[in-house]
Design a protein around this motif. Structure first.
Motif, PDB file in Angstrom:
ATOM      1  N   HIS A  57       2.024  -1.924  -5.092  1.00  0.00           N
ATOM      2  CA  HIS A  57       0.772  -2.680  -5.198  1.00  0.00           C
ATOM      3  C   HIS A  57       0.888  -4.072  -4.580  1.00  0.00           C
ATOM      4  O   HIS A  57      -0.132  -4.759  -4.414  1.00  0.00           O
ATOM      5  N   ARG A  58       2.088  -4.503  -4.216  1.00  0.00           N
ATOM      6  CA  ARG A  58       2.283  -5.797  -3.557  1.00  0.00           C
ATOM      7  C   ARG A  58       2.209  -5.683  -2.038  1.00  0.00           C
ATOM      8  O   ARG A  58       2.204  -6.695  -1.342  1.00  0.00           O
ATOM      9  N   TRP A  59       2.165  -4.442  -1.541  1.00  0.00           N
ATOM     10  CA  TRP A  59       2.081  -4.245  -0.099  1.00  0.00           C
ATOM     11  C   TRP A  59       0.690  -4.652   0.391  1.00  0.00           C
ATOM     12  O   TRP A  59      -0.305  -4.489  -0.312  1.00  0.00           O
ATOM     13  N   GLU A  60       0.643  -5.159   1.608  1.00  0.00           N
ATOM     14  CA  GLU A  60      -0.629  -5.545   2.223  1.00  0.00           C
ATOM     15  C   GLU A  60      -1.553  -4.334   2.329  1.00  0.00           C
ATOM     16  O   GLU A  60      -1.188  -3.307   2.894  1.00  0.00           O
ATOM     17  N   ARG A  61      -2.757  -4.429   1.714  1.00  0.00           N
ATOM     18  CA  ARG A  61      -3.779  -3.382   1.764  1.00  0.00           C
ATOM     19  C   ARG A  61      -3.232  -2.027   1.272  1.00  0.00           C
ATOM     20  O   ARG A  61      -3.437  -0.989   1.895  1.00  0.00           O
ATOM     21  N   TRP A  62      -2.549  -2.045   0.153  1.00  0.00           N
ATOM     22  CA  TRP A  62      -1.883  -0.847  -0.360  1.00  0.00           C
ATOM     23  C   TRP A  62      -2.860   0.284  -0.682  1.00  0.00           C
ATOM     24  O   TRP A  62      -2.534   1.457  -0.480  1.00  0.00           O
ATOM     25  N   GLN A  63      -4.050  -0.071  -1.153  1.00  0.00           N
ATOM     26  CA  GLN A  63      -5.015   0.996  -1.456  1.00  0.00           C
ATOM     27  C   GLN A  63      -5.517   1.662  -0.172  1.00  0.00           C
ATOM     28  O   GLN A  63      -5.813   2.861  -0.163  1.00  0.00           O
ATOM     29  N   GLU A  64      -5.600   0.897   0.895  1.00  0.00           N
ATOM     30  CA  GLU A  64      -5.977   1.464   2.191  1.00  0.00           C
ATOM     31  C   GLU A  64      -4.910   2.452   2.666  1.00  0.00           C
ATOM     32  O   GLU A  64      -5.230   3.519   3.222  1.00  0.00           O
ATOM     33  N   ILE A  65      -3.634   2.121   2.443  1.00  0.00           N
ATOM     34  CA  ILE A  65      -2.534   3.022   2.793  1.00  0.00           C
ATOM     35  C   ILE A  65      -2.714   4.356   2.065  1.00  0.00           C
ATOM     36  O   ILE A  65      -2.607   5.429   2.659  1.00  0.00           O
ATOM     37  N   ALA A  66      -2.988   4.266   0.763  1.00  0.00           N
ATOM     38  CA  ALA A  66      -3.141   5.478  -0.052  1.00  0.00           C
ATOM     39  C   ALA A  66      -4.334   6.323   0.378  1.00  0.00           C
ATOM     40  O   ALA A  66      -4.369   7.530   0.126  1.00  0.00           O
ATOM     41  N   ARG A  67      -5.297   5.696   1.027  1.00  0.00           N
ATOM     42  CA  ARG A  67      -6.489   6.424   1.466  1.00  0.00           C
ATOM     43  C   ARG A  67      -6.401   6.865   2.926  1.00  0.00           C
ATOM     44  O   ARG A  67      -7.328   7.471   3.450  1.00  0.00           O
ATOM     45  N   THR A  68      -5.294   6.533   3.602  1.00  0.00           N
ATOM     46  CA  THR A  68      -5.127   6.913   5.010  1.00  0.00           C
ATOM     47  C   THR A  68      -4.462   8.274   5.140  1.00  0.00           C
ATOM     48  O   THR A  68      -4.948   9.161   5.846  1.00  0.00           O
ATOM     49  N   PHE A  69      -3.315   8.450   4.448  1.00  0.00           N
ATOM     50  CA  PHE A  69      -2.595   9.726   4.462  1.00  0.00           C
ATOM     51  C   PHE A  69      -2.155  10.068   3.048  1.00  0.00           C
ATOM     52  O   PHE A  69      -1.932   9.162   2.225  1.00  0.00           O
ATOM     53  N   PRO A  70      -1.978  11.362   2.747  1.00  0.00           N
ATOM     54  CA  PRO A  70      -1.373  11.723   1.456  1.00  0.00           C
ATOM     55  C   PRO A  70       0.026  11.114   1.355  1.00  0.00           C
ATOM     56  O   PRO A  70       0.666  10.825   2.374  1.00  0.00           O
ATOM     57  N   ILE A  71       0.505  10.945   0.141  1.00  0.00           N
ATOM     58  CA  ILE A  71       1.798  10.293  -0.098  1.00  0.00           C
ATOM     59  C   ILE A  71       2.699  11.208  -0.927  1.00  0.00           C
ATOM     60  O   ILE A  71       2.279  11.750  -1.952  1.00  0.00           O
ATOM     61  N   ALA A  72       3.950  11.339  -0.493  1.00  0.00           N
ATOM     62  CA  ALA A  72       4.977  12.036  -1.265  1.00  0.00           C
ATOM     63  C   ALA A  72       5.988  10.998  -1.734  1.00  0.00           C
ATOM     64  O   ALA A  72       6.589  10.294  -0.916  1.00  0.00           O
ATOM     65  N   VAL A  73       6.144  10.883  -3.031  1.00  0.00           N
ATOM     66  CA  VAL A  73       7.102   9.941  -3.619  1.00  0.00           C
ATOM     67  C   VAL A  73       8.328  10.748  -4.032  1.00  0.00           C
ATOM     68  O   VAL A  73       8.234  11.660  -4.844  1.00  0.00           O
ATOM     69  N   VAL A  74       9.483  10.405  -3.451  1.00  0.00           N
ATOM     70  CA  VAL A  74      10.714  11.143  -3.718  1.00  0.00           C
ATOM     71  C   VAL A  74      11.556  10.372  -4.729  1.00  0.00           C
ATOM     72  O   VAL A  74      11.769   9.172  -4.586  1.00  0.00           O
ATOM     73  N   ASP A  75      12.012  11.073  -5.745  1.00  0.00           N
ATOM     74  CA  ASP A  75      12.773  10.482  -6.846  1.00  0.00           C
ATOM     75  C   ASP A  75      13.984   9.697  -6.344  1.00  0.00           C
ATOM     76  O   ASP A  75      14.643  10.095  -5.378  1.00  0.00           O
TER      77      ASP A  75
END
Length: 199
Positions: free
Chosen positions: A118-136
């Motif tokens: 959430h500290r990344w620049e325009r983080w919500q825009e990132i999440a709405r650009t491509f799907p995200i896979a979070v690896v443990d």
């Protein structure tokens, strides 16, 4: 940018890789296996706006090291962000989408980055650009429950059993992928390499 064809599923794994280590290779291996990717781009960044540049190794050196570590032929190591003068992930992803119509991309990040996403620049825009896979990653398994990103986009999370479909889903969509974890980190390796420290 690496060459791609329409219809491909391509993973995007960005970072400073300063230095690259087997933990990066493990994340790449898990992503390729669990997401059914045609390619995985290791996007070596010129620098992270949230981190100090004082200990950053030259870009060409980091790219060469990544190519040495990335043994799977589907992994494409690239430093195009520097060539295009891009600084923020949101701009990088927008450029990738514009230049590669018809390709299905998924952004890949380690769970350790999810805590501060959430500290990344325009983080919500990132999440709405491509799907995200979070690896443990070690110590970050529960971050998908407590992070601001996970709370904000809780409605968009899919079960990890559906991970092979992720790249072809419309964002925002994301999943958390469990699997083998490496305790290696670039920060710890840099600290260990300082004078007077045992490697």
């Amino acid at each position: 940018m690496p060459h791609v064809e329409k219809g491909m599923a391509v993973g995007l794994f960005g970072g400073s890789f300063n230095p690259v280590h087997e933990g990066h290779a493990l994340v790449g291996e898990i992503a390729l296996m669990r997401l059914g990717l045609s390619q995985l781009w290791w996007m070596v960044t010129p620098g992270n706006p949230l981190k100090s540049r004082t200990e950053l190794r030259p870009l060409a050196e980091r790219i060469a090291q990544c190519r040495h570590v990335a043994s799977d032929r589907r992994i494409k190591v690239t430093g195009f962000e520097a060539a295009l003068g891009l600084r923020y992930t949101a701009d990088v992803l927008k450029t990738i989408r514009t230049r590669n119509p018809g390709v299905h991309f998924v952004w890949i990040m380690g769970a350790d980055n999810l805590k501060s996403f959430h500290r990344w620049e325009r983080w919500q825009e990132i999440a709405r650009t491509f799907p995200i896979a979070v690896v443990d990653r070690p110590g970050s398994t529960l971050s998908y429950l407590s992070s601001q990103m996970a709370k904000t986009f809780d409605y968009a999370r899919i079960d990890e059993d559906d991970a092979p479909r992720l790249a072809r889903l419309s964002p925002p969509r994301w999943t958390f992928i469990h699997g083998p974890r490496s305790s290696l980190s670039s920060t710890a390796l840099r600290e260990a390499a300082k004078p007077g420290r045992d490697l």
